[in-house]
Write a protein that holds these residues in place. Structure first.
Motif, PDB file in Angstrom:
ATOM      1  N   ASN A 147       0.828  -1.223  -0.010  1.00 44.88           N
ATOM      2  CA  ASN A 147      -0.160  -0.064  -0.157  1.00 44.88           C
ATOM      3  C   ASN A 147       0.741   1.427  -0.177  1.00 44.88           C
ATOM      4  O   ASN A 147       1.962   1.345   0.552  1.00 44.88           O
TER       5      ASN A 147
ATOM      6  N   THR B 135      -0.603  -2.434  -7.658  1.00 42.87           N
ATOM      7  CA  THR B 135      -0.479  -1.795  -6.742  1.00 42.87           C
ATOM      8  C   THR B 135      -0.824  -0.182  -7.228  1.00 42.87           C
ATOM      9  O   THR B 135      -1.252   0.698  -6.375  1.00 42.87           O
TER      10      THR B 135
ATOM     11  N   SER C 238      -4.315   2.481  -5.756  1.00 43.77           N
ATOM     12  CA  SER C 238      -3.679   3.233  -5.196  1.00 43.77           C
ATOM     13  C   SER C 238      -4.745   4.558  -5.393  1.00 43.77           C
ATOM     14  O   SER C 238      -5.869   4.687  -5.679  1.00 43.77           O
TER      15      SER C 238
END
Length: 452
Positions: A84, A288, A292
């Motif tokens: 994250n 990822t 986001s």
């Protein structure tokens, strides 16, 4: 530790991330108030332009991997996968595993250089059954597959099945597809002499490209030269041809019209029997990035002319995961190492500018040329304003890419691999990188085969 110490975190150990780290190490060499951190899933930089040569057995596997710790010696390195990114709290979290716990790292400035992954355009069967050319593991698996197919075909008496073993399909006519197909044909022709029942005419390498030409973006005359040379060597190039499915035994293709009026016309559907399909037809940003909080377009992070992320000053995105439009064409730049490194240099300068309160500079890209090798010591190149083809282009490709390898020992190893290839045949050993099957497991597989 000084109270004003600033931490710059770089995500990704590809060409963009490593070059940015090296530039920042040079700029802040004597500044104890700047801390550099890199997080990457692998602890090495993979020299991807030479992946097809690993797949063909010309270059040894470990010779194109450069340990990041030896290149970026002043950067603290974490090996791990990004879980994250919190741009509000300025935190990056790394996934934990059964062997190590999850880690959260604070940053003052962030460089996102997470690259891309293979894009299968939603075709689940292709994703499941195709081979790719993105990682070192991909190259090794493809080489093993090719040798396995030769072994199977040598003793196969069913002509239809035998033909499917010796048909190799490469999807995508860009740099990766063309170079993979060329190296694949070189490997097959070299290896064939050790298989008495396999003749040159039995071997078939097919390139499928949806566009009307291979090597899009290249000089048209050079692209046509590459096409003709590959056809002369026996490579079948099918343009305006799209893949619709692949079940592991047969790839279904559709011929695309220049001005399609009836795209559902069944006469345009065809199939190629093959056990090996190599997918090089596109890339997409990693998950990822997609999940986001950054603004994205088609999965890529939107950045401004300074390569800075919208709404988050001090956060930069570079390389394949960043959306930056070429002002001349108003289209995104292609995902190449040359552009990634150019953006890395600008991002490093602008980070320095933010820290020293000086003026940032806009990213401007000036191509140094393009090169591709198409097999059998032949290449094409646009270099120093000249268009070059044939042996000299192949030689330029080798010299330029050898100079790009950043450690001396790896340069020597690759050079020696190339030299050995001039005098000796390629190794046709198949390395079975998997758990050895027991006799019981073989019996189960045999029973399934009998039922089928």
């Amino acid at each position: 530790m000084g109270r004003n110490k600033k931490k710059i975190v770089i995500l990704g150990g590809g060409f963009a991330g490593v070059e940015c780290s090296r530039q920042l190490e040079d700029q802040f060499r004597d500044n104890p108030e700047i801390e550099l951190v890199m997080i990457s899933e692998d602890n090495f930089l993979l020299f991807t332009p030479m992946l097809p040569q690993v797949a063909s057995g010309m270059i040894e596997t470990r010779h194109i991997v450069l340990p990041i710790r030896t290149i970026c010696q002043k950067t603290k390195f974490y090996e791990g996968r990004i879980k994250n990114i919190d741009p509000y709290g300025k935190l990056v979290t790394i996934w934990g595993t059964g062997d190590k716990r999850s880690v959260s790292i604070h940053y003052d400035f962030l460089v996102i250089a997470l690259g891309s992954e293979t894009n299968f355009f939603g075709m689940a069967d292709v994703e499941k059954n195709a081979y790719t050319m993105k990682t070192l593991n991909d190259a090794v698996m493809l080489r093993n597959r090719v040798i396995d197919m030769l072994e199977q075909a040598e003793n196969e008496t069913n002509p239809i099945l035998r033909k499917s073993f010796l048909n190799f399909v490469v999807v995508g006519g860009g740099f990766a597809g063309v170079e993979t197909a060329g190296e694949l044909m070189d490997l097959l022709l070299d290896a064939r002499k050790h298989y008495p029942t396999i003749y040159k005419e039995d071997l078939k390498v097919v390139i499928l490209e949806a566009l009307p030409m291979i090597l899009p973006g290249f000089n048209q005359d050079l692209a046509e030269f590459a096409k003709q040379k590959m056809i002369e060597r026996g490579i079948d190039i099918r343009l305006r041809t799209a893949v619709t499915s692949f079940d592991g035994n047969e790839v279904t293709i559709k011929k695309l019209d220049e001005n399609p009026k009836n795209p559902s016309d069944e006469s345009k559907i065809d199939a190629i029997r093959t056990k090996t399909l190599v997918w090089t037809a596109g890339v997409t940003p990693v998950n990822t990035i997609k999940r986001s909080l950054f603004k994205t377009d088609k999965g890529k992070v939107i950045i401004n002319k300074y390569l800075e992320v919208a709404d988050f000053p001090g956060v930069f995105a570079i390389g394949d995961c960043a959306l930056f439009l070429d002002p001349e064409t108003n289209r995104p730049f292609p995902p190449t190492a040359q552009i990634a490194e150019a953006q890395a240099k600008t991002a490093a300068k602008n980070l320095n500018a933010l820290i020293t309160n000086s003026e940032k500079e806009k990213f401007e890209y000036h191509s140094k040329g393009q090169m591709a090798i198409i097999g059998k010591r032949t290449g094409i190149a646009t270099f120093l304003g000249m268009n070059i083809s044939g042996f000299w282009a192949w030689l330029i490709w080798r010299n330029v890419y050898l100079s790009k390898i950043s450690t001396f020992d790896k340069k020597v190893r690759v050079f020696l691999d190339w030299t050995i290839d001039l005098f000796f045949d390629r190794d046709i050993s198949r390395l079975k990188l998997m758990k050895h099957k027991t006799e019981k497991e073989y019996k189960v597989l045999d029973e399934v085969d009998d039922v089928w």
